[in-house]
Design an enzyme around this catalytic site. Structure first.
Site, PDB file in Angstrom:
ATOM      1  N   ASP A   1      22.147 -61.752 -18.170  1.00 40.58           N
ATOM      2  CA  ASP A   1      21.690 -62.937 -17.437  1.00 40.58           C
ATOM      3  C   ASP A   1      20.172 -62.958 -17.272  1.00 40.58           C
ATOM      4  O   ASP A   1      19.632 -63.784 -16.535  1.00 40.58           O
ATOM      5  CB  ASP A   1      22.386 -63.057 -16.076  1.00 40.58           C
TER       6      ASP A   1
ATOM      7  N   ASP B   1      17.915 -61.197 -15.788  1.00 43.17           N
ATOM      8  CA  ASP B   1      17.183 -60.948 -14.545  1.00 43.17           C
ATOM      9  C   ASP B   1      16.538 -59.566 -14.545  1.00 43.17           C
ATOM     10  O   ASP B   1      15.889 -59.181 -13.585  1.00 43.17           O
ATOM     11  CB  ASP B   1      18.068 -61.143 -13.310  1.00 43.17           C
TER      12      ASP B   1
ATOM     13  N   ASP C   1      18.901 -58.274 -20.109  1.00 46.08           N
ATOM     14  CA  ASP C   1      20.349 -58.081 -19.992  1.00 46.08           C
ATOM     15  C   ASP C   1      21.034 -59.439 -20.099  1.00 46.08           C
ATOM     16  O   ASP C   1      20.391 -60.455 -20.385  1.00 46.08           O
ATOM     17  CB  ASP C   1      20.709 -57.344 -18.694  1.00 46.08           C
TER      18      ASP C   1
ATOM     19  N   SER D   1      26.049 -60.029 -15.154  1.00 46.27           N
ATOM     20  CA  SER D   1      24.773 -59.391 -15.472  1.00 46.27           C
ATOM     21  C   SER D   1      24.857 -58.468 -16.690  1.00 46.27           C
ATOM     22  O   SER D   1      25.121 -58.922 -17.793  1.00 46.27           O
ATOM     23  CB  SER D   1      24.273 -58.644 -14.229  1.00 46.27           C
TER      24      SER D   1
END
Length: 445
Positions: free
Chosen positions: A244, A246, A242, A99
């Protein structure tokens, strides 16, 4: 040894999270999913970290060795894995990402056949299997039973269509100039494509991943560069994702970074005005008092849960809601996505700007968060907070002074997170010293 933290398994790549752990964890998860397997296919995606190659190959080895076929789709946002797992009728989905963490960390997240993150019971079962040598050994296959792996590079289109479908058909982004900071991460192709196809004038920054630069002074955790670009290009709004994708951070046209709870509040009101808000809005125990007051003002029911987007989702299912999120930028529109999706949230905020014909700053200034102080204190021991002598008295004393407090341990490190909130920042700074001193003594820090 505990493997799972607050969001899957995460650690330093090549150290804690090495190829052996990744392979065995994939085998354990595969064994767990076997009971409900229908297609014998598992989807695997990743972000742009260099270590993703090592972990991906280890996961493929583990899954094929117990008879699964693996579909590798390369760098894609975490919410894309959740969507595509169900859309492609896979038995499970696996995302390789840490992440917002630096490139040298990595992680593994699991999704069930419906694209939902696993609950704690499922994670505990996978851990149990991981440490059971007999079960792992018995699951191995030979000869024609060994699975196959194939790489598919064109599934990005399916996800793009699903994201665009979350945007109102009667609107267009043609009047908006948008700056996107994709953090050299998993959304570096998807995000610009979606915004351009919907008509926006798009400026993209930090879209040259090299495996080592993900989240490095960019993206949702470092939005100041985005703020400068928004002002430089006189853009209407800036969106930072960010690694990834999400989570989302919004920067208004003045270069001001929006507070996560301001974003939650105005989006909740937008849904209510459209008649699309079902039941309560869910935020975490760390949400700002100003958010609670804003929602109360507009008669929007509100519930809180533990920190972590999977807990937000669980609470939404409990109360029959369809909107919630975290101050950190994980925002869940469960009518459109099974997990926090930065792109969906960015499009919904764009729709709000267009629908009300207001600037980003005008919209976000409706929720003015109270000052908060969050300190991370290193500790040597995690004692049961409910049994700490003197803690209740400390909390009551803070409450009398008009200070809200929240103390919780980190799920992955030897840290206690100390959060104080009040209308007076100087009072907060003074009382934080008292709080830190208390925990230093009782937790032997």
């Amino acid at each position: 040894m505990k493997l799972f933290g607050t969001d899957g398994v995460r650690g330093k790549a090549g150290e804690f999270l090495d190829s052996f752990l990744a392979m065995r964890l994939a085998m354990a998860a595969g064994i767990y999913f076997k009971d409900k397997a229908l297609t014998n296919n598992i989807l695997v995606g990743k972000d742009t970290r260099r270590s993703g190659y090592m972990i991906e190959n280890a996961i493929v080895s583990g899954l094929t060795s117990i008879g699964y076929n693996v579909i590798e789709i390369g760098p894609m946002p975490t919410p894309a894995i959740a969507f595509l797992t169900e859309d492609m009728r896979c038995d499970a989905g696996i995302m390789i990402s840490a992440s917002h963490n630096p490139y040298y960390d990595n992680g593994i997240k699991f999704f069930d056949a419906h694209g939902n993150k696993l609950d704690e019971q499922a994670e505990a079962k996978i851990e149990e299997i991981y440490f059971n040598d007999k079960l792992i050994e018995e699951a191995r296959t030979t000869k024609s039973q060994i699975g196959q792996a194939k790489r598919i590079d064109d599934v990005i289109g399916r996800y793009i269509v699903s994201i665009k479908n979350s945007f109102p058909k009667e609107l267009t982004l043609k009047s908006l100039r948008v700056v996107l900071d994709v953090a050299h991460g998993a959304s570096y192709k998807v995000a610009p494509t979606v915004f351009r196809e919907l008509g926006a004038d798009v400026i993209v920054i930090n879209d040259k991943p090299n495996g080592l630069n993900i989240n490095e002074n960019c993206g949702a955790l470092h939005p100041l560069n985005l703020a400068l670009e928004v002002k430089k290009f006189r853009a209407d709004v800036g969106f930072a994702f960010d690694g990834d994708a999400d989570r989302l951070v919004v920067v208004d046209e003045k270069g001001e970074v929006a507070h996560g709870d301001s974003l939650l509040g105005v989006l909740a009101l937008f849904l209510k005005k459209q008649g699309k808000l079902k039941s309560s809005v869910v935020s975490t125990i760390m949400s700002n008092g100003a958010l609670k007051e804003f929602l109360t003002k507009y008669k929007i029911p509100h519930e809180t849960c533990n920190v972590g987007d999977k807990y937000v989702l669980e609470k939404l299912k409990e109360c029959g809601g369809n909107f919630g999120g975290e101050q950190s930028g994980h925002i869940i529109f469960s009518d459109y996505a099974k997990t926090g999706d930065g792109l969906v949230a960015a499009l919904q905020f764009s729709a709000l700007m267009l629908s009300e014909a207001k600037s980003a700053s005008e919209i976000l200034n409706q929720v003015k968060p109270y000052p908060q102080l969050l300190h991370n204190l290193k500790i040597s021991e995690k004692k049961d907070l409910s049994k700490l002598a003197g803690l209740e008295e400390l909390k009551k004393d803070l409450e009398k002074k008009g200070i809200a407090s929240l103390f919780r341990y980190s799920g992955t490190e030897n840290l206690i997170r100390l959060l104080l909130e009040a209308k007076d920042i100087k009072l907060l700074e003074k009382e934080m010293k008292v709080v830190e001193s208390f925990f230093m003594k009782v937790l032997n820090a």
